[in-house]
Every structure is written in structure tokens, then in C-alpha cells.
Write a protein that holds these residues in place. Structure first.
Motif, mmCIF file in Angstrom:
data_model
loop_
_atom_site.group_PDB
_atom_site.id
_atom_site.type_symbol
_atom_site.label_atom_id
_atom_site.label_comp_id
_atom_site.label_asym_id
_atom_site.label_seq_id
_atom_site.Cartn_x
_atom_site.Cartn_y
_atom_site.Cartn_z
ATOM 1 N N ARG A 28 -49.113 -64.151 39.113
ATOM 2 C CA ARG A 28 -48.231 -63.962 40.263
ATOM 3 C C ARG A 28 -48.245 -62.509 40.739
ATOM 4 O O ARG A 28 -48.322 -62.236 41.938
ATOM 5 N N VAL A 29 -48.204 -61.575 39.806
ATOM 6 C CA VAL A 29 -48.263 -60.159 40.178
ATOM 7 C C VAL A 29 -49.598 -59.853 40.855
ATOM 8 O O VAL A 29 -49.646 -59.155 41.864
ATOM 9 N N SER A 30 -50.668 -60.398 40.313
ATOM 10 C CA SER A 30 -51.986 -60.204 40.916
ATOM 11 C C SER A 30 -52.021 -60.741 42.345
ATOM 12 O O SER A 30 -52.592 -60.115 43.242
ATOM 13 N N GLN A 31 -51.404 -61.890 42.563
ATOM 14 C CA GLN A 31 -51.350 -62.448 43.925
ATOM 15 C C GLN A 31 -50.611 -61.505 44.870
ATOM 16 O O GLN A 31 -51.045 -61.305 46.005
ATOM 17 N N HIS A 32 -49.501 -60.934 44.416
ATOM 18 C CA HIS A 32 -48.769 -59.986 45.255
ATOM 19 C C HIS A 32 -49.608 -58.739 45.520
ATOM 20 O O HIS A 32 -49.685 -58.260 46.646
ATOM 21 N N GLN A 33 -50.246 -58.216 44.499
ATOM 22 C CA GLN A 33 -51.013 -56.975 44.640
ATOM 23 C C GLN A 33 -52.234 -57.147 45.535
ATOM 24 O O GLN A 33 -52.662 -56.203 46.183
ATOM 25 N N ASN A 34 -52.787 -58.335 45.559
ATOM 26 C CA ASN A 34 -53.965 -58.597 46.376
ATOM 27 C C ASN A 34 -53.626 -59.274 47.696
ATOM 28 O O ASN A 34 -54.524 -59.728 48.398
ATOM 29 N N ALA A 35 -52.338 -59.339 48.021
ATOM 30 C CA ALA A 35 -51.847 -59.921 49.276
ATOM 31 C C ALA A 35 -52.436 -61.313 49.508
ATOM 32 O O ALA A 35 -52.858 -61.639 50.614
ATOM 33 N N GLU A 36 -52.455 -62.118 48.455
ATOM 34 C CA GLU A 36 -53.037 -63.456 48.536
ATOM 35 C C GLU A 36 -52.080 -64.512 49.086
ATOM 36 O O GLU A 36 -52.517 -65.597 49.440
ATOM 37 N N THR A 37 -50.804 -64.204 49.128
ATOM 38 C CA THR A 37 -49.839 -65.183 49.627
ATOM 39 C C THR A 37 -49.266 -64.703 50.948
ATOM 40 O O THR A 37 -48.863 -63.551 51.086
ATOM 41 N N LYS A 38 -49.234 -65.591 51.915
ATOM 42 C CA LYS A 38 -48.694 -65.260 53.224
ATOM 43 C C LYS A 38 -47.177 -65.189 53.134
ATOM 44 O O LYS A 38 -46.566 -65.836 52.301
ATOM 45 N N GLY A 39 -46.601 -64.386 53.986
ATOM 46 C CA GLY A 39 -45.154 -64.346 54.057
ATOM 47 C C GLY A 39 -44.571 -62.965 53.876
ATOM 48 O O GLY A 39 -45.237 -61.936 54.065
ATOM 49 N N PHE A 40 -43.319 -62.961 53.464
ATOM 50 C CA PHE A 40 -42.510 -61.749 53.370
ATOM 51 C C PHE A 40 -43.159 -60.661 52.528
ATOM 52 O O PHE A 40 -43.265 -59.508 52.951
ATOM 53 N N THR A 41 -43.594 -60.996 51.310
ATOM 54 C CA THR A 41 -44.113 -59.955 50.419
ATOM 55 C C THR A 41 -45.423 -59.373 50.923
ATOM 56 O O THR A 41 -45.682 -58.185 50.738
ATOM 57 N N LYS A 42 -46.239 -60.176 51.576
ATOM 58 C CA LYS A 42 -47.483 -59.661 52.141
ATOM 59 C C LYS A 42 -47.188 -58.761 53.340
ATOM 60 O O LYS A 42 -47.737 -57.662 53.453
ATOM 61 N N THR A 43 -46.285 -59.198 54.199
ATOM 62 C CA THR A 43 -45.921 -58.434 55.385
ATOM 63 C C THR A 43 -45.334 -57.072 55.018
ATOM 64 O O THR A 43 -45.636 -56.066 55.651
ATOM 65 N N CYS A 44 -44.522 -57.046 53.967
ATOM 66 C CA CYS A 44 -43.844 -55.804 53.563
ATOM 67 C C CYS A 44 -44.616 -55.014 52.516
ATOM 68 O O CYS A 44 -44.113 -54.006 52.016
ATOM 69 N N ASN A 45 -45.814 -55.475 52.163
ATOM 70 C CA ASN A 45 -46.660 -54.791 51.181
ATOM 71 C C ASN A 45 -45.920 -54.559 49.863
ATOM 72 O O ASN A 45 -45.919 -53.461 49.320
#
Length: 109
Positions: A28-45
Motif C-alpha cells: 500500500r505504501v508503495s502504491q502511494h509512493q508511486n502514485a498508482e492509485t487515482k484520487g485524493f492521495t495521488k492529487t495531493c502527492n
């Protein structure tokens, strides 16, 4: 026994603090770090892991996530600072045992 995690991640300026729950924290952390999921966390880096807690029961993890999400920002900050006063990115400690061994070293084993 399967583990479940409540985690908090932030962006570099610590403006955003996202709380989530997962049963595979490293993935899950890897997905956030690599911006693999669309949405809030990707938009806000949002990609710096600053807090996580482990649970054996998924219901306990989900209840804790909901509890934290209901808190004001100051209380969330205080939780992070009790375990991580410098707001350091904790993800390197998760990934340290998964480093790739260079070919030269691998050939010696």
C-alpha cells in the motif's frame, strides 16, 4: 496470523495527512509512493509514511481508522509525534529487508 495496519501518510509540506487501513502495508505504501492509485492521495502527492499501527483483527483496525479519521488535526499530529517526533518517513524501515543484492555479492553466496 494475518496482520492489519492503520497508517498515516503525508506530503512533503505536511499540509495533508491521510489515514488508511490495509492488510499489506508495504504494498500500500508503495502504491502511494508511486502514485498508482487515482484520487485524493495521488492529487495531493501524499507519499511519506509517518505512522502505522498493527492489529490482529481487521475489525479493530477498521475501528481505529474510523476513530482517527474523526479526530481534529491537532490530535492526529500528537499521535504521530508520540511515535515519530521528527515526522520522518518510516517507509525505508519497511523496505530495508527487500533490497536487491548486487550480482557480484550474489555470485559469492
Amino acid at each position: 496470523m494475518k496482520a492489519f495496519y492503520v497508517y498515516m501518510i503525508t506530503n512533503r509540506s505536511r499540509v495533508v495527512l491521510y489515514t488508511g487501513v490495509t492488510n499489506r502495508l508495504m504494498r500500500r505504501v508503495s502504491q502511494h509512493q508511486n502514485a498508482e492509485t487515482k484520487g485524493f492521495t495521488k492529487t495531493c502527492n501524499v507519499n511519506l509514511l509517518v505512522y502505522y499501527g498493527r492489529f490482529n483483527d481487521p475489525r479493530d483496525a477498521i475501528a481505529r481508522e474510523k476513530e482517527i479519521k474523526g479526530w481534529r488535526r491537532a490530535k492526529k499530529n500528537a499521535l504521530v509525534e508520540t511515535l515519530n517526533p521528527n515526522w520522518a518517513d518510516l517507509s525505508p524501515t519497511l523496505f530495508q529487508h527487500t533490497r536487491v543484492i548486487p550480482n557480484e555479492v550474489r555470485d559469492l553466496t
